[in-house]
Motif scaffolding. Structure first.
Motif: not given
Length: 126
Positions: A10-18
Motif C-alpha cells: 500500500w505504501l508503494w502503491a500510494v507513492r509514499l515510497y519509490k
C-alpha cells in the motif's frame, strides 16, 4: 476487492515510497507504525487505519481512505489517503548550525570559543 492489503504494498502503491523494497526496508527498520504500533511489511492494513511514516526526522501521518494493490497515478494516490500531518515548524524556530567556509582551515582559539558559546556550551576559562 479485498478488505486488507499488505502495508508495504500500500505504501508503494500510494507513492509514499519509490519502490516496494524501500517500503519493506522502512518497515523492517521500524519507521512505519499502524495505529501506534510498529509493524512488519506483511501487516494487513484496512480502510480507516492511521499510518505514521518516519521521513527525514519527522512523522508523516496519513489515514487509509482506500486500498490499492497496484501503483496508481498521483491523482488517484491522493484519493487513497488523507494526510493528517501537522505543518512543519516555522523556519525561524529551527536553529541553524554555524558553518565554516570550505578551505578556511581549523578555527582559531577565539573562533572555537565563539562557536561553543553559540552552541550553548561554555568552556572553562584557561
Amino acid at each position: 476487492m479485498t478488505s486488507t492489503v499488505r502495508i508495504d504494498s500500500w505504501l508503494w502503491a500510494v507513492r509514499l515510497y519509490k519502490t516496494r523494497s524501500m517500503a519493506t526496508t522502512a518497515c523492517r527498520g521500524g519507521h512505519v507504525r499502524v495505529n501506534g504500533e510498529r509493524v512488519k511489511a506483511a501487516y494487513p492494513v484496512k480502510v480507516g487505519d492511521e499510518v505514521r511514516v518516519r521521513e527525514h526526522g519527522f512523522d508523516r501521518i496519513v489515514e487509509v481512505a482506500r486500498l490499492a494493490t497496484k501503483r496508481v497515478g498521483a491523482q488517484v494516490a491522493a484519493e487513497c489517503l488523507v494526510d493528517r500531518t501537522p505543518p512543519p515548524p516555522p523556519r525561524e524556530e529551527v536553529a541553524l548550525a554555524p558553518m565554516r567556509d570550505r578551505g578556511a582551515g581549523r578555527p582559531t582559539k577565539r573562533e572555537r570559543r565563539d562557536l561553543e558559546k553559540l552552541r550553548g556550551r561554555e568552556l572553562p576559562e584557561d
